[in-house]
Design a protein around this motif. Structure first.
Motif, PDB file in Angstrom:
ATOM      1  N   GLU A 199      86.208  27.485 -12.363  1.00 23.85           N
ATOM      2  CA  GLU A 199      84.911  27.361 -13.108  1.00 23.85           C
ATOM      3  C   GLU A 199      83.967  26.262 -12.131  1.00 23.85           C
ATOM      4  O   GLU A 199      82.886  26.193 -12.136  1.00 23.85           O
ATOM      5  CB  GLU A 199      85.319  26.655 -14.404  1.00 23.85           C
TER       6      GLU A 199
ATOM      7  N   ALA B 126      82.362  28.242  -9.233  1.00 21.76           N
ATOM      8  CA  ALA B 126      81.327  28.975  -9.746  1.00 21.76           C
ATOM      9  C   ALA B 126      80.037  28.005  -9.914  1.00 21.76           C
ATOM     10  O   ALA B 126      79.112  28.201  -9.715  1.00 21.76           O
ATOM     11  CB  ALA B 126      81.853  29.715 -10.981  1.00 21.76           C
TER      12      ALA B 126
ATOM     13  N   MET C 115      78.160  27.359  -6.451  1.00 21.30           N
ATOM     14  CA  MET C 115      77.750  28.532  -5.864  1.00 21.30           C
ATOM     15  C   MET C 115      76.089  28.671  -5.698  1.00 21.30           C
ATOM     16  O   MET C 115      75.468  28.332  -6.706  1.00 21.30           O
ATOM     17  CB  MET C 115      78.195  29.731  -6.398  1.00 21.30           C
TER      18      MET C 115
ATOM     19  N   LEU D 252      75.351  34.412  -4.917  1.00 18.78           N
ATOM     20  CA  LEU D 252      76.775  34.450  -4.519  1.00 18.78           C
ATOM     21  C   LEU D 252      77.650  34.100  -5.653  1.00 18.78           C
ATOM     22  O   LEU D 252      77.513  33.478  -6.731  1.00 18.78           O
ATOM     23  CB  LEU D 252      77.059  33.283  -3.659  1.00 18.78           C
ATOM     24  N   THR D 253      78.736  34.914  -5.857  1.00 12.76           N
ATOM     25  CA  THR D 253      79.751  34.879  -6.961  1.00 12.76           C
ATOM     26  C   THR D 253      81.088  34.525  -6.296  1.00 12.76           C
ATOM     27  O   THR D 253      81.331  35.186  -5.082  1.00 12.76           O
ATOM     28  CB  THR D 253      79.680  36.022  -7.734  1.00 12.76           C
ATOM     29  N   VAL D 254      82.040  34.095  -7.000  1.00 16.67           N
ATOM     30  CA  VAL D 254      83.471  33.840  -6.662  1.00 16.67           C
ATOM     31  C   VAL D 254      84.534  34.182  -7.473  1.00 16.67           C
ATOM     32  O   VAL D 254      84.238  33.969  -8.848  1.00 16.67           O
ATOM     33  CB  VAL D 254      83.887  32.377  -6.193  1.00 16.67           C
ATOM     34  N   ARG D 255      85.332  35.010  -7.343  1.00 19.97           N
ATOM     35  CA  ARG D 255      86.511  35.271  -8.206  1.00 19.97           C
ATOM     36  C   ARG D 255      87.848  35.142  -7.483  1.00 19.97           C
ATOM     37  O   ARG D 255      87.912  35.185  -6.336  1.00 19.97           O
ATOM     38  CB  ARG D 255      86.174  36.700  -8.884  1.00 19.97           C
TER      39      ARG D 255
ATOM     40  N   LEU E 151      84.649  35.747  -2.071  1.00 14.69           N
ATOM     41  CA  LEU E 151      83.404  35.332  -2.045  1.00 14.69           C
ATOM     42  C   LEU E 151      82.181  36.412  -1.646  1.00 14.69           C
ATOM     43  O   LEU E 151      82.508  36.978  -0.683  1.00 14.69           O
ATOM     44  CB  LEU E 151      83.152  34.139  -0.849  1.00 14.69           C
ATOM     45  N   SER E 152      81.608  36.612  -2.587  1.00 15.90           N
ATOM     46  CA  SER E 152      80.639  37.913  -2.511  1.00 15.90           C
ATOM     47  C   SER E 152      79.267  37.763  -2.835  1.00 15.90           C
ATOM     48  O   SER E 152      78.955  36.773  -3.302  1.00 15.90           O
ATOM     49  CB  SER E 152      81.327  39.235  -3.181  1.00 15.90           C
ATOM     50  N   GLY E 153      78.477  38.527  -2.318  1.00 13.16           N
ATOM     51  CA  GLY E 153      76.925  38.506  -2.890  1.00 13.16           C
ATOM     52  C   GLY E 153      76.244  38.338  -1.495  1.00 13.16           C
ATOM     53  O   GLY E 153      76.691  38.517  -0.453  1.00 13.16           O
TER      54      GLY E 153
ATOM     55  N   THR F 180      80.476  38.064   1.906  1.00 12.28           N
ATOM     56  CA  THR F 180      79.131  37.640   1.876  1.00 12.28           C
ATOM     57  C   THR F 180      78.514  38.400   2.706  1.00 12.28           C
ATOM     58  O   THR F 180      78.667  38.493   3.900  1.00 12.28           O
ATOM     59  CB  THR F 180      78.951  35.847   2.052  1.00 12.28           C
TER      60      THR F 180
END
Length: 266
Positions: free
Chosen positions: A168, A171, A174, A178-181, A189-191, A219
């Motif tokens: 959390e 997030a 960011m 971009l999102t992180v999981r 990390l993606s987007g 990314t």
């Protein structure tokens, strides 16, 4: 100053040789520079580098030669983020003379918040702890921001709720797009973002995390816009009012005088 090259090879290479990228406090490596003496660090690969305190030291990546140029400017401490092939590391760069802070108070607070914390010093420095609650995680983060330990010297165990709490935090930092999981024990990390957004995301992940966390960087970084041709723009923007009235117009021929016909006699 570039004629005086100083290389450091060996342990400092490990920061970008790990099988997966690692992030989080503490830093991966520590480097000390003398004022006025730049240093070239030889690496296996480096795409770019960024200093969080350019008034203390600037960092320039030389991808073709696999070198990192560190240029000290003033006494102080800076952190340099290095990125290569989807992985990154953070180094602490000290430009002397520096009086290191006493970390006893931060260590005592961390031990109080994390009852099973064990810290050893000397050649075999190490720190182990179990992160069961927010108090422990935040106290550790404060302590690990000091010079006391490096990332390879830690072994931390996280309770599941604390992994979620840390996610959390990630997030919240960011930038848009971009999102992180979590994926297993690591982060993804993606987007899509621009170069500034990508670098901000990496700094936020590092600053908000405790202990080493593998990162998979997916990314999509947008290329910066190409500079426009100002000459072409000037030509397109020209209007009729910009053109002199007589420009490109041939002068009118002078009038031709005709003689009147002779009068007929009556």
């Amino acid at each position: 100053m570039r004629g005086r090259r100083m290389y450091v090879i060996g342990g400092l290479l490990g920061a970008l040789l790990a099988p997966a990228a690692a992030l989080a406090w503490p830093v991966d490596q520590a480097v000390t520079l003398e004022p006025g003496k730049e240093r070239f660090q030889k690496l296996t690969a480096v795409d770019w580098a960024e200093s969080d305190a350019p008034s203390v030291v600037t960092a320039e990546a030389l991808p073709q030669s696999g070198e990192l140029l560190l240029t000290p400017h003033d006494a102080g401490i800076a952190r340099v983020l290095l990125y290569a092939e989807g992985r990154f590391a953070v180094w602490r760069v000290m430009v002397g003379p520096i009086e290191l802070q006493n970390t006893e108070a931060q260590l005592a607070a961390a031990k109080k918040a994390c009852p099973d914390l064990k810290a050893t010093e000397g050649v075999e420095r190490s720190l182990t702890a179990t992160v069961n609650d927010n108090a422990c995680r935040l106290a550790l983060r404060t302590f690990l921001k000091t010079h006391a330990y490096l990332a390879p010297q830690l072994e931390l165990t996280f309770a599941v709720p604390q992994l979620q709490a840390q996610l959390e935090d990630f997030a919240a930092g960011m930038p848009p797009g971009l999102t992180v999981r979590y994926s297993g024990a690591g982060l993804v990390l993606s987007g899509k973002t621009d170069r500034a957004g990508h670098r901000k995301a990496l700094w936020e992940l590092f600053n908000r995390a405790v202990g080493r966390v593998p990162l998979e960087d997916r990314t999509e970084v947008e290329a910066p816009p190409k500079p426009e041709d100002s000459t072409k723009d000037d030509a397109v923007d020209a209007t009729v009012s910009d053109v002199p009235p007589d420009a490109g117009v041939a002068p009118a021929p002078p009038p031709v005088k005709r003689k009147a016909p002779p009068k007929k006699p009556r």
